[in-house]
Design an enzyme around this catalytic site. Structure first.
Site, PDB file in Angstrom:
ATOM      1  N   CYS A 162      28.625 167.465   9.333  1.00 21.71           N
ATOM      2  CA  CYS A 162      29.408 168.494   8.640  1.00 21.71           C
ATOM      3  C   CYS A 162      28.747 169.855   8.741  1.00 21.71           C
ATOM      4  O   CYS A 162      29.385 170.881   8.502  1.00 21.71           O
ATOM      5  CB  CYS A 162      29.615 168.109   7.180  1.00 21.71           C
ATOM      6  SG  CYS A 162      28.148 167.473   6.367  1.00 21.71           S
ATOM      7  N   GLU A 173      33.948 167.613  -0.166  1.00 20.56           N
ATOM      8  CA  GLU A 173      33.350 168.356   0.943  1.00 20.56           C
ATOM      9  C   GLU A 173      34.269 168.154   2.133  1.00 20.56           C
ATOM     10  O   GLU A 173      34.537 167.013   2.527  1.00 20.56           O
ATOM     11  CB  GLU A 173      31.952 167.841   1.247  1.00 20.56           C
ATOM     12  CG  GLU A 173      31.278 168.571   2.391  1.00 20.56           C
ATOM     13  CD  GLU A 173      30.160 167.773   3.001  1.00 20.56           C
ATOM     14  OE1 GLU A 173      30.083 167.742   4.241  1.00 20.56           O
ATOM     15  OE2 GLU A 173      29.369 167.168   2.247  1.00 20.56           O
TER      16      GLU A 173
END
Length: 525
Positions: free
Chosen positions: A300, A263
């Site tokens: 994020c 990620e």
């Protein structure tokens, strides 16, 4: 002083072969903390990977119920960590105690969620096509498929979630649930925290009789040696695009390439539809500003791009939003590296000729000042790289479009994202017929009238997305579907029943749902 050993943890034993030491720091003051950590040597990396390889055939063949017991035990150990642990994590990360307590609950909760999934048994994906000996022109053999763990997994700790995406975080939980031992590389920003959590995992492993080598902890610059080790069969990573790409390239260049589930980068666009701004523009401005600065913007899923159609309501929203962002206080970031990266990102935005600074005090000192910028929509449509770069911190970009058609052009210009958010009223829904299918191709999670900085841990959630949000858009790093990343299918043809795994035996001793001759059932055969 806290009891932190500073040694690597390999197969349940402490190891400190290396002479190079690293030091933990107070995130608020930058002062060195009295904890030193021995960087792992190549021999220690080898020992950890080989211990994981030895544990793997034993661990993966344990029943799902036994693995579930282990995950529950980890959760119990995490919940038992006392206030000294909470204070230590706060010291290393500058995150408030309430945030850490909540994150600990999330971390233990996701361990228990995976334990529940293991007991449920659907992760096996059991499929049985029974033999058809009389089929013409050729008979069909008996074919049975289930999923099993890939092998030892290397997991890299994330900077922004010292618990939920680190030592006992989602990658570790899903890998262990799949039957894969874990070799964990601690993040340099919270090494003492990793030490504490590894102790908790080790206690749980011993209490539940898990094999040695099921979990190891390594400190320092060991990423390349770990990813290239032949015993490692997959990698889990949360961090920067550059770091993720480096690991992907290393893994792909191995004699036996392995998957990297990274990620990496997302700007999480928020689309403000016209009627939503007419009805509640001020509330959206207030809630959005709170989302942008939450946790100093170190999520994020932080909303880094806001798009809206030109109108008096959008102008009023922008004025209100800018004022609210200007009033937000500066915040301490996770570490000096995060602040340096944030300042570098702001400098790039300030010097770009197509980007205007709208709000925010000048960056100074050791805290991050919230900022708002406005970019010309042509930059997004024409693929300007800077607009696609994540600025990790409390800032966002505004893009104003002329009309619905230009909004579509702008959305087409987006790269892959973790999330996209639509602020809508019922009267806006009819205009989304071409927007929603486009966003489905761009993101892993589409939100309506919410804010992306909350990620629920459950069965249905997706925390992933097309590149560069992740290296593989077919997976998720949050929720029970995360286990799919560390499983592979195995098929048995005409195998004697006594040799089949329990998930595929005729008697169905696990009482799980299976696809038998194309029909879902729990019955014995």
């Amino acid at each position: 002083m806290f009891e932190v050993s500073g040694h690597n943890y390999i197969a349940g034993a402490r190891s400190a072969q290396g002479s190079t030491t690293l030091q933990s720091h107070d995130a608020r003051t930058g002062e060195a903390l009295p904890y030193h950590f021995h960087q792992a040597t190549v021999d220690e990396v080898n020992a950890a990977a080989e211990a994981a390889a030895t544990a793997y055939p034993i661990f993966r063949q344990l029943s799902a119920a036994r693995r579930a017991q282990f995950l529950d035990a980890i959760a119990t150990e995490l919940d038992a960590l006392d206030d000294t642990f909470i204070a230590l994590v706060c010291q290393e990360t500058a995150l408030p105690a309430g945030r850490i307590q909540g994150e600990r609950a999330r971390t233990s909760g996701q361990m228990r969620l995976f334990a529940t999934m293991l007991r449920r048994g659907d992760f096996y994906g059991a499929r049985i096509d029974r033999a058809l000996p009389d089929r013409q022109p050729l008979p069909r053999p008996d074919l049975r498929q289930y999923r099993t763990g890939l092998g030892p997994v290397a997991v890299f700790g994330a900077s922004n979630f010292p618990l939920a995406f680190s030592t006992a975080g989602g990658d570790t939980a899903s890998a262990l649930a799949a039957g894969c031992p874990v070799v964990f590389k601690a993040h340099s920003g919270h090494m003492a925290t990793a030490d504490y959590v590894t102790d908790a995992i080790t206690r749980a492993a011993r209490k539940t009789g898990m094999p040695e080598g099921i979990f190891s902890l390594l400190y320092g610059s060991v990423g390349e040696a770990l990813v290239k080790h032949p015993a490692i069969q997959a990698v889990g990573f949360t961090g920067s695009l550059r770091g993720g790409r480096t690991l992907c390239d290393m893994a792909a260049a191995r004699p036996q390439p392995i998957p990297v589930f990274a990620e990496m980068s997302s700007i999480n666009p928020v689309v403000l539809m016209p009627d939503a701004l007419k009805v509640r523009g001020d509330k959206i401005a207030a809630d959005l500003s709170a989302s942008v600065v939450l946790g100093a913007g170190q999520f994020c899923t932080n909303p880094g791009l806001v798009l809206g159609i030109r109108s008096p309501e959008f102008s009023a929203f922008l004025e209100r939003f800018s004022a609210l962002m200007s009033a937000q206080p500066a915040q301490t970031m996770l570490n000096s590296g995060a602040l340096k990266s944030y300042c570098h990102g702001l400098d790039n935005l300030h010097t770009h000729p197509g980007i205007t600074h709208l709000a925010g005090a000048a960056q100074q000192g050791n805290q991050a000042q919230p900022q708002v910028f406005k970019a010309n929509v042509s930059l997004l449509i024409n693929g300007d790289e800077l607009l696609q770069e994540e600025v990790f911190g409390p800032t966002t970009l505004i893009v104003e479009v002329a009309d619905h058609a230009e909004l579509l052009q702008a959305l087409h210009g987006l790269r892959g994202q973790l999330t996209a958010t639509l602020m809508v009223e019922d009267s806006d829904v009819a205009t989304l017929g071409d927007i929603l299918p486009l966003l489905e191709q761009k993101v892993g999670r589409v939100l309506f009238n919410g804010y992306p900085t909350g990620v629920e841990v459950c069965d249905a959630v997706v925390h992933g997305g097309p590149y560069p949000a992740t290296s593989d858009s077919r997976g998720t790093s949050v929720g029970t579907l995360a286990i799919d990343r560390f499983l592979r299918p195995v098929c048995y043809q005409n195998c004697p029943d006594s040799l089949l795994p329990d998930a595929l035996k005729n008697a169905n001793p696990l009482s799980i749902a299976r696809l038998v001759d194309g029909v879902s059932c729990r019955d014995a055969l």
